[in-house]
Design an enzyme around this catalytic site. Structure first.
Site, PDB file in Angstrom:
ATOM      1  N   GLN A  36      22.724  14.971  -2.631  1.00  6.21           N
ATOM      2  CA  GLN A  36      23.200  13.661  -2.159  1.00  6.21           C
ATOM      3  C   GLN A  36      22.079  12.625  -2.137  1.00  6.21           C
ATOM      4  O   GLN A  36      20.902  12.962  -2.238  1.00  6.21           O
ATOM      5  CB  GLN A  36      23.778  13.816  -0.745  1.00  6.21           C
ATOM      6  CG  GLN A  36      22.815  14.462   0.240  1.00  6.21           C
ATOM      7  CD  GLN A  36      23.497  15.212   1.361  1.00  6.21           C
ATOM      8  OE1 GLN A  36      24.627  14.922   1.709  1.00  6.21           O
ATOM      9  NE2 GLN A  36      22.813  16.180   1.950  1.00  6.21           N
ATOM     10  N   TYR A  66      27.337  12.018  20.043  1.00  5.48           N
ATOM     11  CA  TYR A  66      28.008  12.940  19.111  1.00  5.48           C
ATOM     12  C   TYR A  66      27.487  14.366  19.285  1.00  5.48           C
ATOM     13  O   TYR A  66      28.259  15.316  19.404  1.00  5.48           O
ATOM     14  CB  TYR A  66      27.753  12.441  17.685  1.00  5.48           C
ATOM     15  CG  TYR A  66      28.218  13.370  16.594  1.00  5.48           C
ATOM     16  CD1 TYR A  66      29.485  13.237  16.028  1.00  5.48           C
ATOM     17  CD2 TYR A  66      27.387  14.375  16.096  1.00  5.48           C
ATOM     18  CE1 TYR A  66      29.915  14.079  15.017  1.00  5.48           C
ATOM     19  CE2 TYR A  66      27.804  15.229  15.081  1.00  5.48           C
ATOM     20  CZ  TYR A  66      29.063  15.069  14.543  1.00  5.48           C
ATOM     21  OH  TYR A  66      29.480  15.914  13.542  1.00  5.48           O
ATOM     22  N   ASP A  91      20.099  17.894  10.582  1.00  6.59           N
ATOM     23  CA  ASP A  91      19.176  17.020  11.329  1.00  6.59           C
ATOM     24  C   ASP A  91      18.654  17.686  12.600  1.00  6.59           C
ATOM     25  O   ASP A  91      17.728  17.183  13.231  1.00  6.59           O
ATOM     26  CB  ASP A  91      19.855  15.682  11.664  1.00  6.59           C
ATOM     27  CG  ASP A  91      21.185  15.855  12.379  1.00  6.59           C
ATOM     28  OD1 ASP A  91      21.191  16.389  13.503  1.00  6.59           O
ATOM     29  OD2 ASP A  91      22.226  15.473  11.816  1.00  6.59           O
ATOM     30  N   ASP A 142      24.795  27.842   1.469  1.00  5.32           N
ATOM     31  CA  ASP A 142      26.164  27.356   1.580  1.00  5.32           C
ATOM     32  C   ASP A 142      26.884  28.017   2.762  1.00  5.32           C
ATOM     33  O   ASP A 142      26.827  29.244   2.930  1.00  5.32           O
ATOM     34  CB  ASP A 142      26.865  27.699   0.252  1.00  5.32           C
ATOM     35  CG  ASP A 142      28.311  27.300   0.258  1.00  5.32           C
ATOM     36  OD1 ASP A 142      28.563  26.099   0.113  1.00  5.32           O
ATOM     37  OD2 ASP A 142      29.179  28.181   0.439  1.00  5.32           O
ATOM     38  N   GLY A 143      27.532  27.213   3.575  1.00  5.92           N
ATOM     39  CA  GLY A 143      28.200  27.719   4.781  1.00  5.92           C
ATOM     40  C   GLY A 143      29.258  28.772   4.477  1.00  5.92           C
ATOM     41  O   GLY A 143      29.378  29.778   5.185  1.00  5.92           O
ATOM     42  N   ASP A 160      29.356  20.644  11.730  1.00  6.08           N
ATOM     43  CA  ASP A 160      28.715  19.339  11.877  1.00  6.08           C
ATOM     44  C   ASP A 160      28.494  18.772  10.483  1.00  6.08           C
ATOM     45  O   ASP A 160      27.372  18.761   9.973  1.00  6.08           O
ATOM     46  CB  ASP A 160      27.384  19.506  12.626  1.00  6.08           C
ATOM     47  CG  ASP A 160      26.647  18.186  12.733  1.00  6.08           C
ATOM     48  OD1 ASP A 160      27.302  17.130  12.681  1.00  6.08           O
ATOM     49  OD2 ASP A 160      25.403  18.215  12.845  1.00  6.08           O
ATOM     50  N   ASP A 163      31.521  13.324   5.934  1.00  2.11           N
ATOM     51  CA  ASP A 163      32.952  13.109   5.696  1.00  2.11           C
ATOM     52  C   ASP A 163      33.478  13.971   4.545  1.00  2.11           C
ATOM     53  O   ASP A 163      32.693  14.485   3.755  1.00  2.11           O
ATOM     54  CB  ASP A 163      33.183  11.623   5.407  1.00  2.11           C
ATOM     55  CG  ASP A 163      32.979  10.801   6.665  1.00  2.11           C
ATOM     56  OD1 ASP A 163      32.726  11.396   7.720  1.00  2.11           O
ATOM     57  OD2 ASP A 163      33.066   9.570   6.592  1.00  2.11           O
ATOM     58  N   TYR A 230      29.554   4.817  14.318  1.00  2.00           N
ATOM     59  CA  TYR A 230      30.534   5.301  13.338  1.00  2.00           C
ATOM     60  C   TYR A 230      31.637   4.251  13.233  1.00  2.00           C
ATOM     61  O   TYR A 230      31.967   3.589  14.236  1.00  2.00           O
ATOM     62  CB  TYR A 230      31.136   6.652  13.751  1.00  2.00           C
ATOM     63  CG  TYR A 230      30.170   7.816  13.697  1.00  2.00           C
ATOM     64  CD1 TYR A 230      29.094   7.814  12.806  1.00  2.00           C
ATOM     65  CD2 TYR A 230      30.326   8.917  14.519  1.00  2.00           C
ATOM     66  CE1 TYR A 230      28.200   8.879  12.762  1.00  2.00           C
ATOM     67  CE2 TYR A 230      29.432   9.994  14.475  1.00  2.00           C
ATOM     68  CZ  TYR A 230      28.369   9.961  13.590  1.00  2.00           C
ATOM     69  OH  TYR A 230      27.489  11.009  13.540  1.00  2.00           O
TER      70      TYR A 230
END
Ligand code: SPM
Length: 292
Positions: A36, A66, A91, A142-143, A160, A163, A230
């Site tokens: 990204q 959040y 993060d 990868d989750g 978490d 979008d 947001y």
């Protein structure tokens, strides 16, 4: 539209026909990772901001709201959460908060993009400090793949994510919900961010996911919070479980004022926990699969 113009960053892709803008003092860092576009900005009134693919992820000014809520809504609803999985969370902010819960012994954070971790460690240590906690183990992978290898292992799984666009779209599918169910211990809880109740596209996502959850879980709830950075100032969380002991509106672990002071909580309280599940009538009507 160019997201950076005349000293302002505008997020215009997530809210059709409208946008959220932050005045920028400095572009601290900008790069394209294998996954990204990553940007870290110094903004005029929100402090440092982490932007992924032109979508605001967190700002220094309000990130705690959040991170505290997505962590403590599921953790304080569970009778004894010990092993926690965070999918995404590069993060470090959710790990930082989840580690504060007294019964939590281990937190696996599975982030696919190592550059997010490296850059927040360098520029946003107030969140990345979460990775320094002894309870936390970071996995760069990868989750989905991680969950396939870890069945019936977790008490709480927190998603978490950003979008549902690009690679994140897979985290908003029925197959992902089923995969989380496989990785939960019996009685475990899932909690995923599902966007704003005011954004049409997010409403569709919530409706679809709450329906998908109903084939897998018996209790499904939507919590909603306010957060200025947001779009629409709102973000919501979908929680689900098969645990009969759980009543999402009533936290089982109630932080005392001393605990909240000790852990420097700034947003979450047991009262706000209950209040977050009081949702507007239009969301109740559009989501008949919610059970509480
Ligand atoms: N640890 C913080 C990561 C934040 N993840 C959620 C970001 C959501 C941003 N978009 C909200 C817009 C709603 N469509």
């Amino acid at each position: 539209m160019n997201s950076l113009q005349q000293g302002w960053f505008t997020e215009s892709d997530t809210w059709c026909g409208a946008g959220l803008s932050l005045q920028v003092e400095k572009i601290i860092h900008q790069e394209k990772s294998p996954y990204q576009d990553i940007m870290i900005l110094q903004t005029k009134s929100f402090g440092k901001a982490l932007i992924l693919d032109n979508i605001i992820q967190c700002t220094e000014f309000d990130e705690y709201s959040y991170q505290e809520m997505i962590s403590f809504l599921p953790l304080c609803s569970h009778p004894n959460p010990k092993k926690i999985l965070v999918v995404g969370g590069g993060d470090g902010g959710v790990a930082r908060e989840a580690a504060k819960h007294p019964s939590v012994t281990s937190i696996d954070v599975v982030e696919i993009d190592e550059r997010v971790v490296k850059l927040t460690e360098k520029y946003m240590p107030f969140m990345a400090c979460g990775f320094e906690n002894k309870k936390v183990t970071l996995h760069i992978e990868d989750g989905f793949e991680f969950m396939k290898k870890n069945l019936q292992k977790f008490d709480v799984i927190i998603t978490d994510s950003s979008d549902p666009v690009g690679p994140n779209a897979s985290l908003f599918q029925k197959s992902y919900i089923e995969s989380m169910k496989q990785s939960l211990k019996p009685g475990g809880i899932i909690c995923s961010q599902v966007g704003s109740i005011w954004i049409k596209e997010d409403q569709s996502t919530m409706m679809r996911l709450s329906k998908d959850c109903s084939g897998v879980f018996t209790k499904i709830a939507l919590a909603t919070i306010s957060i200025p950075s947001y779009p629409t100032g709102n973000i919501s969380f979908l929680l689900a479980t098969n645990n009969e002991e759980v009543n999402f509106r009533t936290p089982i672990h109630k932080f005392t004022t001393d605990e909240m002071d000790q852990h420097k909580l700034k947003h979450y309280t047991p009262e706000l926990h209950s209040a977050s599940f009081c949702i507007p009538r239009f969301t109740q009507i559009s989501m008949p699969y919610l059970t509480c």
